[in-house]
Design an enzyme around this catalytic site. Structure first.
Site, PDB file in Angstrom:
ATOM      1  N   GLY A 163     -11.849   3.230 -11.584  1.00 13.11           N
ATOM      2  CA  GLY A 163     -11.757   4.108 -10.423  1.00 13.11           C
ATOM      3  C   GLY A 163     -13.143   4.401  -9.902  1.00 13.11           C
TER       4      GLY A 163
ATOM      5  CB  CYS B 164     -14.028   0.312 -15.662  1.00  9.39           C
ATOM      6  SG  CYS B 164     -15.632   0.582 -14.928  1.00  9.39           S
ATOM      7  CE1 TYR B 165     -13.716   8.543 -13.850  1.00  6.43           C
ATOM      8  CE2 TYR B 165     -11.355   8.443 -14.245  1.00  6.43           C
ATOM      9  CZ  TYR B 165     -12.495   9.174 -13.975  1.00  6.43           C
ATOM     10  OH  TYR B 165     -12.407  10.530 -13.837  1.00  6.43           O
TER      11      TYR B 165
ATOM     12  CG  HIS C  92     -13.575  -4.406 -13.702  1.00  7.49           C
ATOM     13  ND1 HIS C  92     -12.612  -3.477 -13.388  1.00  7.49           N
ATOM     14  CD2 HIS C  92     -14.769  -3.784 -13.552  1.00  7.49           C
ATOM     15  CE1 HIS C  92     -13.190  -2.336 -13.055  1.00  7.49           C
ATOM     16  NE2 HIS C  92     -14.495  -2.493 -13.144  1.00  7.49           N
TER      17      HIS C  92
ATOM     18  CD  GLU D  96      -9.554  -5.300 -13.500  1.00 11.38           C
ATOM     19  OE1 GLU D  96      -9.797  -5.590 -14.691  1.00 11.38           O
ATOM     20  OE2 GLU D  96      -9.953  -4.246 -12.966  1.00 11.38           O
TER      21      GLU D  96
ATOM     22  CG  ASP E 104       5.670  -9.496   4.277  1.00 15.97           C
ATOM     23  OD1 ASP E 104       5.713 -10.565   3.630  1.00 15.97           O
ATOM     24  OD2 ASP E 104       4.639  -9.015   4.746  1.00 15.97           O
TER      25      ASP E 104
ATOM     26  CE  LYS F  88       3.051 -13.112   3.546  1.00 16.59           C
ATOM     27  NZ  LYS F  88       3.327 -12.076   4.549  1.00 16.59           N
TER      28      LYS F  88
END
Ligand code: XMP
Length: 510
Positions: free
Chosen positions: A51, A78-79, A166, A168, A225, A366
């Site tokens: 964050g 992290c945070y 991170h 991710e 969508d 998507k």
């Protein structure tokens, strides 16, 4: 399921992606989700995201202390790492410890989190302003980096872990494996979650929310969508989903028929088509400015939709095909262009109409939406459709929009669609379409002189629409396009190909 508690990192959705790639279902909720709600979700594991806040700020976001005592494994990123460490009395150091970009992680202690990684040193991505200075006795360090003595830590019982890097992001090559290790090995998930499971879970959720009697109204645009969202909601509540398709008269050739055929006939969705072409054309009369066109079209769309929805009578919910990237503005697919061109959207509509939102695609990306659409049985030409701007052909006619201009553009554009559909390419194009220019040029036809319109062809490659490059097309293909358009579309005697990238140009001409 794995619960991701979000502290507002721009990467939170990527965490969800990696977890899903390990075929484990996860949901993202705000960090301060009430503890009873967390219990009700029965998570097998919890991930605390990064964050933008610093734990030095007063009022820095924090979790309910009970979250760490639920009994399931927790991974702080992290945070999220500070949140865990702070609970045990760690002290962190502020600004001088900043570390942004690539770093080398050195694993010091064998841990299930680092199973199946080759070697001890790994390239990872860091992005933090704080770091832990003194590790409390309840935690042990399991890896370090040059700048972070405690780049990965765990509690003695191995239930709580925190990592500074991170996992991710794509810049951390070992990241997917680390997340996999956490959700499968440490949390004990089976890793057998699929789109079919997602459908089942969402259908149950939609039924629960909508109840046995209420109705959902939804606008279909023809885009991927809203189509997929409608198919999913339809699966849950059948005829209590009422769809409205506003024919603005600004659509590509055949669009309205396609919608009626596919949604009403094939899927059996209750579809109401509002023929509003004349109204849109009247409102656009004499309007030249692209932004003004967008505003007029946006307002008119809302007006027509509201009227149609009211005629359907008494829906309590509004269905929308909002995707995860729309939810987190900072990595929105529309990105910077959203601020360069005002995008037509129906934001504000639910409040005005006093409707509650149903957005079943809110957690999806998507490509996941496309996969979901296929799983729901939508036709390939709906699921793989290229993006189409809300204001439609009005922004592909440079200058004033007229009925004749729309007819001409639609005929030229149909040839473009047809030719590109039959073209073979390794990488599909992002978009390919025709634009009508507000000028006439001289030509010769037979023995006579002509003075007619110019069509521009735009075909671009792009991964997200934020930047784009013009497609290097085969000259023979371009020649065929040009000759078909000039031969088959009366009123056109010249075709040009747009060879500008974005930036400096945009994809659309207006
Ligand atoms: P530009 O022209 O800004 O387009 O490079 C980037 C992407 O966004 C689409 N686009 C729009 N989509 N409403 C929309 O819903 C709009 O007003 C609009 N303008 C552009 C465009 O087709 C491209 O994919």
């Amino acid at each position: 399921m794995i619960l991701i508690l979000d502290f507002g990192s721009q990467y939170t959705q990527l965490i969800a992606r990696r977890v899903r790639e390990a075929h484990v279902y996860c949901e993202i909720h705000p960090y301060n989700l009430a503890i009873e709600k967390i219990r009700a979700l029965e998570p097998r594991g919890i991930i605390l995201s990064g964050g933008p806040a610093s734990l030095y700020e007063s009022g820095a976001p924090d979790i309910d202390p009970a979250v760490l005592d639920l009994g399931c494994p927790v991974l702080g990123i992290c945070y999220g790492l500070y949140v865990i460490a702070q609970r045990f009395g760690a002290r962190s150091a502020g600004a001088r410890a900043r570390e942004y970009g690539p770093a080398t992680l050195e694993i010091d202690v064998t841990d299930p989190l680092f199973e199946r990684l080759e070697g001890r040193k790994h390239r990872v991505w860091m992005s933090h302003g704080d770091r832990i200075e003194h590790l409390p006795g309840a935690l042990v360090a399991i890896a370090h980096s040059d700048n972070s003595p405690y780049a990965a830590v765990r509690s003695h019982d191995g239930r709580l872990r925190g990592i500074q890097f991170h996992p991710e992001v794509a810049h951390t090559p070992i990241g997917a494996q680390v997340i996999r290790n956490f959700v499968i090995d440490i949390c004990g998930e089976a890793g057998d979650w699929t789109m079919a499971n997602f459908i089942e879970a969402k259908v149950a959720e939609i039924r629960r929310r909508v109840g046995a009697r209420e109705q959902v109204v939804m606008g279909l645009s023809g885009g991927v969508d809203s189509s997929v969202a409608a198919a999913l909601i339809h699966r849950a509540i059948d005829q209590r989903l009422k769809c409205v398709f506003v024919d603005t008269g600004l659509l590509r050739a055949g669009e309205r028929d396609r919608m009626e055929n596919h949604f009403a006939k094939t899927l059996g969705i209750d579809l109401r088509v509002a023929d509003a072409a004349a109204l849109f054309l009247k409102r656009l009369d004499g309007v030249l400015d692209p932004e003004q066109k967008r505003r007029i079209i946006g307002h008119t769309f809302i007006e027509v939709f509201e009227r149609e929805a009211a005629a359907l009578g008494g829906a309590r919910f509004l269905g929308q095909g909002t995707l995860y990237p729309d939810v987190i503005e900072s990595i929105s697919f529309k990105g910077p262009s959203a601020t360069i061109k005002s995008h037509h959207n129906v934001g504000g509509l639910p409040e005005r109409m006093h409707l509650e939102l149903i957005e079943p695609l809110r957690e999806l990306f998507k490509d996941e939406v496309r996969e979901l659409g296929r799983e729901l049985g939508l036709a390939a030409d709906i699921v793989d459709r290229e993006p189409f701007p809300g204001p439609g052909l009005a922004v592909r006619i440079v200058g004033e929009v007229t009925g004749d201009g729309l007819d001409l553009l639609r005929r030229a554009d149909a040839i473009v669609m047809e030719e590109f559909a039959s073209m073979r390419r390794e990488e599909p194009l992002w978009q390919a379409f025709a634009v009508l220019l507000p000028l006439k040029t001289v030509g010769v036809m037979g023995d006579g002189r002509s003075y007619e319109s110019v069509i521009a062809i735009r075909a671009v490659e792009s991964s997200d629409g934020m930047t784009a490059d013009w497609a290097r097309l085969d000259p023979g293909f371009l020649a065929r396009l040009s000759s078909r358009i000039t031969n088959e579309v009366r009123g056109v005697n010249r075709v040009v190909y747009d060879i500008t990238s974005k930036p400096p140009a945009t994809i659309e001409w207006e």
